[in-house]
Write a protein that holds these residues in place. Structure first.
Motif, PDB file in Angstrom:
ATOM      1  N   ASP A  13      12.825  21.844  -5.808  1.00 44.40           N
ATOM      2  CA  ASP A  13      12.259  23.186  -5.671  1.00 44.40           C
ATOM      3  C   ASP A  13      10.775  23.189  -6.030  1.00 44.40           C
ATOM      4  OD1 ASP A  13      14.711  24.152  -4.865  1.00 44.40           O
ATOM      5  OD2 ASP A  13      15.242  24.943  -6.855  1.00 44.40           O
ATOM      6  N   GLU A  14      10.409  22.466  -7.076  1.00 45.48           N
ATOM      7  CA  GLU A  14       9.001  22.362  -7.471  1.00 45.48           C
ATOM      8  C   GLU A  14       8.176  21.660  -6.397  1.00 45.48           C
ATOM      9  OE1 GLU A  14       7.027  23.511 -10.026  1.00 45.48           O
ATOM     10  OE2 GLU A  14       8.787  24.746 -10.374  1.00 45.48           O
ATOM     11  N   LYS A  51       1.995  25.316   3.327  1.00 46.26           N
ATOM     12  CA  LYS A  51       2.838  26.340   3.974  1.00 46.26           C
ATOM     13  C   LYS A  51       2.719  26.264   5.464  1.00 46.26           C
ATOM     14  CE  LYS A  51       3.779  28.508   0.056  1.00 46.26           C
ATOM     15  NZ  LYS A  51       4.791  28.026  -0.729  1.00 46.26           N
ATOM     16  N   ARG A  70       8.791  21.646  -3.273  1.00 41.32           N
ATOM     17  CA  ARG A  70       8.676  22.598  -2.182  1.00 41.32           C
ATOM     18  C   ARG A  70       7.520  23.570  -2.426  1.00 41.32           C
ATOM     19  NH1 ARG A  70      13.870  24.615  -2.145  1.00 41.32           N
ATOM     20  NH2 ARG A  70      14.507  22.784  -0.998  1.00 41.32           N
ATOM     21  N   SER A  71       7.308  23.928  -3.691  1.00 37.38           N
ATOM     22  CA  SER A  71       6.266  24.908  -4.018  1.00 37.38           C
ATOM     23  C   SER A  71       4.857  24.342  -3.852  1.00 37.38           C
ATOM     24  CB  SER A  71       6.457  25.444  -5.437  1.00 37.38           C
ATOM     25  OG  SER A  71       6.071  24.488  -6.397  1.00 37.38           O
ATOM     26  N   LYS A 110      -3.509  20.047  -4.869  1.00 38.11           N
ATOM     27  CA  LYS A 110      -2.392  20.195  -5.813  1.00 38.11           C
ATOM     28  C   LYS A 110      -1.986  18.841  -6.399  1.00 38.11           C
ATOM     29  CE  LYS A 110      -1.089  24.558  -4.404  1.00 38.11           C
ATOM     30  NZ  LYS A 110      -0.077  25.520  -4.441  1.00 38.11           N
TER      31      LYS A 110
END
Length: 74
Positions: free
Chosen positions: A66-67, A74, A69-70, A39
């Motif tokens: 927030d971005e 995971k 975090r995405s 990423k």
């Protein structure tokens, strides 16, 4: 040093810059091992946007977090 090529070292530089810009107190959330190198392009795009913008408003900072975090593993 160019940040165009995905590498762990470049990822670390970008995340450290993010931490400075966002005023992150808990730097452990910016550990390069928590982010997928696949990423990198997304992170680099976000980095370029923030560097170009300079200073972020409170709502922009929250959206940016927030971005981030995405794109974390995971």
């Amino acid at each position: 040093m160019g940040l165009e090529n995905p590498s762990t070292e470049n990822l670390k530089v970008i995340l450290e810059e993010f931490a400075d810009i966002l005023g992150v107190v808990n730097r452990s959330i910016m550990d390069p091992e928590d982010y997928d190198l696949n990423k990198y392009e997304d992170l680099k795009f976000m980095y370029d946007m923030v560097k170009q913008k300079g200073q972020l408003s409170a709502s922009e900072t929250q959206a940016f977090i927030d971005e981030l975090r995405s794109v974390r593993k995971k």
